[in-house]
Each structure stands twice: as structure tokens, then as C-alpha cells.
Design a protein around this motif. Structure first.
Motif, mmCIF file in Angstrom:
data_model
loop_
_atom_site.group_PDB
_atom_site.id
_atom_site.type_symbol
_atom_site.label_atom_id
_atom_site.label_comp_id
_atom_site.label_asym_id
_atom_site.label_seq_id
_atom_site.Cartn_x
_atom_site.Cartn_y
_atom_site.Cartn_z
ATOM 1 N N LEU A 87 7.438 -5.048 -5.206
ATOM 2 C CA LEU A 87 7.563 -3.886 -6.090
ATOM 3 C C LEU A 87 6.446 -2.902 -5.793
ATOM 4 O O LEU A 87 5.269 -3.260 -5.832
ATOM 5 C CB LEU A 87 7.480 -4.327 -7.559
ATOM 6 N N LEU A 88 6.830 -1.673 -5.478
ATOM 7 C CA LEU A 88 5.863 -0.588 -5.400
ATOM 8 C C LEU A 88 5.875 0.115 -6.745
ATOM 9 O O LEU A 88 6.940 0.389 -7.295
ATOM 10 C CB LEU A 88 6.224 0.402 -4.296
ATOM 11 N N LYS A 89 4.704 0.365 -7.281
ATOM 12 C CA LYS A 89 4.624 1.064 -8.563
ATOM 13 C C LYS A 89 3.478 2.055 -8.528
ATOM 14 O O LYS A 89 2.604 1.963 -7.671
ATOM 15 C CB LYS A 89 4.487 0.086 -9.726
ATOM 16 N N ALA A 90 3.511 2.999 -9.441
ATOM 17 C CA ALA A 90 2.461 4.013 -9.541
ATOM 18 C C ALA A 90 2.389 4.470 -10.992
ATOM 19 O O ALA A 90 3.304 4.231 -11.782
ATOM 20 C CB ALA A 90 2.750 5.192 -8.622
ATOM 21 N N GLU A 91 1.311 5.138 -11.308
ATOM 22 C CA GLU A 91 1.178 5.717 -12.646
ATOM 23 C C GLU A 91 2.260 6.786 -12.816
ATOM 24 O O GLU A 91 2.627 7.463 -11.847
ATOM 25 C CB GLU A 91 -0.207 6.332 -12.819
ATOM 26 N N THR A 139 -0.599 4.153 -6.518
ATOM 27 C CA THR A 139 -1.257 5.303 -7.137
ATOM 28 C C THR A 139 -2.402 5.807 -6.271
ATOM 29 O O THR A 139 -2.524 7.002 -6.024
ATOM 30 C CB THR A 139 -1.785 4.946 -8.541
ATOM 31 N N ARG A 140 -3.243 4.890 -5.797
ATOM 32 C CA ARG A 140 -4.413 5.276 -5.010
ATOM 33 C C ARG A 140 -4.420 4.671 -3.611
ATOM 34 O O ARG A 140 -5.396 4.801 -2.886
ATOM 35 C CB ARG A 140 -5.682 4.887 -5.760
ATOM 36 N N ASN A 141 -3.347 3.992 -3.231
ATOM 37 C CA ASN A 141 -3.237 3.416 -1.889
ATOM 38 C C ASN A 141 -2.338 4.300 -1.034
ATOM 39 O O ASN A 141 -1.228 4.619 -1.438
ATOM 40 C CB ASN A 141 -2.632 2.004 -1.949
ATOM 41 N N ASP A 142 -2.815 4.654 0.152
ATOM 42 C CA ASP A 142 -1.988 5.492 1.017
ATOM 43 C C ASP A 142 -0.958 4.642 1.755
ATOM 44 O O ASP A 142 -0.966 3.417 1.685
ATOM 45 C CB ASP A 142 -2.841 6.343 1.965
#
Length: 154
Positions: A87-91, A139-142
């Protein structure tokens, strides 16, 4: 050979990661293109995986590693076929900003679609978290960091 399924809500970076892995020479499939169908349950229209096409994809990909991506309500039926569900997630504010600024996909730009993204963040994301083997916060990982983590699973 490993099959890695990459899932997540709109704006978390699934397509960008899949595109980067493709550039690096990996076997990838974005199931948003050619692997879905629209169904109607009473008055509700829904886009889901075309299960026959997904089965065919899995059968023909047993000879090499495969990264596939998508997020559909019937994807859980196939979890047993994947070595990892990632799962990729972000704010939420980051997702909405990415959706606003992306040029590769118009989904999420209309008020109705934006409301659906917010609803999915609140109601679908917890279900995706429960069904995932690995969760990567984008969120903060490229893209390079995310791709490195995915390739480590092979």
C-alpha cells in the motif's frame, strides 16, 4: 518469480512508481488500462477489475517478476496470488495537491471526484491498510526511495 501488487488511493504515486520501474526494465502493468470494466448494481455504477483479464495476466506472468498496480473493490479476491500487497499512502493534503498538479490523469479534479477522494481517504484507506503486507508512506519519500523498497521485495 514474484508478483508485487501496488495499491493505494489516487494521488499517492502508484502510476509514477510503475512508470519508473518500467523505465528501469521491470515487467509492469497498470491495471487502470485494459484490465477494468464497468458494472451496474441497481443504480450504482462501479468500475472493477475484469477478473478474467486479471487471471490471464497472472497466468502469463509466471516467467518473470511482475509489478502491478490498481485500486478496485474486487482486488482482494486476488491477494492470494501476490507475493506482496504493498500500500502506498500519503497525507490527504499531499494527495490533493498532487491530483491538482498532475497532467497525466484528470481524475480527482472535479468537485465530485475530489469529494470521492476525500471519502476514500476516510473510509477505504483503513480497509486497504488491513489487507496490506507492507505500507509505504510517499508523503516525504521520492519515487527512487519507493522503487528501491519495492525492488527489495523481489
Amino acid at each position: 518469480m514474484a508478483i508485487i501488487f501496488v495499491t493505494g488511493l489516487s494521488g499517492v504515486g502508484k502510476s509514477s512508481v510503475i512508470e519508473q520501474l518500467k523505465k528501469e526494465g521491470y515487467n509492469v502493468v497498470d491495471t487502470d488500462y485494459g484490465y477494468i470494466k464497468e458494472i451496474k448494481n441497481e443504480e450504482i455504477e462501479e468500475i472493477i477489475w475484469d477478473e478474467e483479464k486479471i487471471i490471464q495476466l497472472l497466468e502469463k506472468s509466471k516467467q518473470s517478476h511482475l509489478f502491478i498496480s490498481g485500486t478496485y473493490s474486487n482486488q482482494g479476491k486476488f491477494y492470494k496470488h501476490f507475493d506482496y500487497v504493498v500500500l502506498l499512502k500519503a497525507e490527504l493534503n499531499v494527495m490533493l495537491d498532487r491530483i491538482t498538479n498532475r497532467t497525466s490523469n484528470n481524475y480527482g479534479k472535479s468537485p465530485k471526484q475530489r469529494a470521492k477522494v476525500i471519502d476514500s481517504f476516510e473510509n477505504v484507506l483503513p480497509l486497504l491498510e488491513k489487507g496490506s503486507d507492507i505500507i509505504i508512506d510517499t508523503t516525504r519519500n521520492d519515487i527512487d526511495v519507493v522503487c528501491k523498497r519495492l525492488k527489495e521485495l523481489l
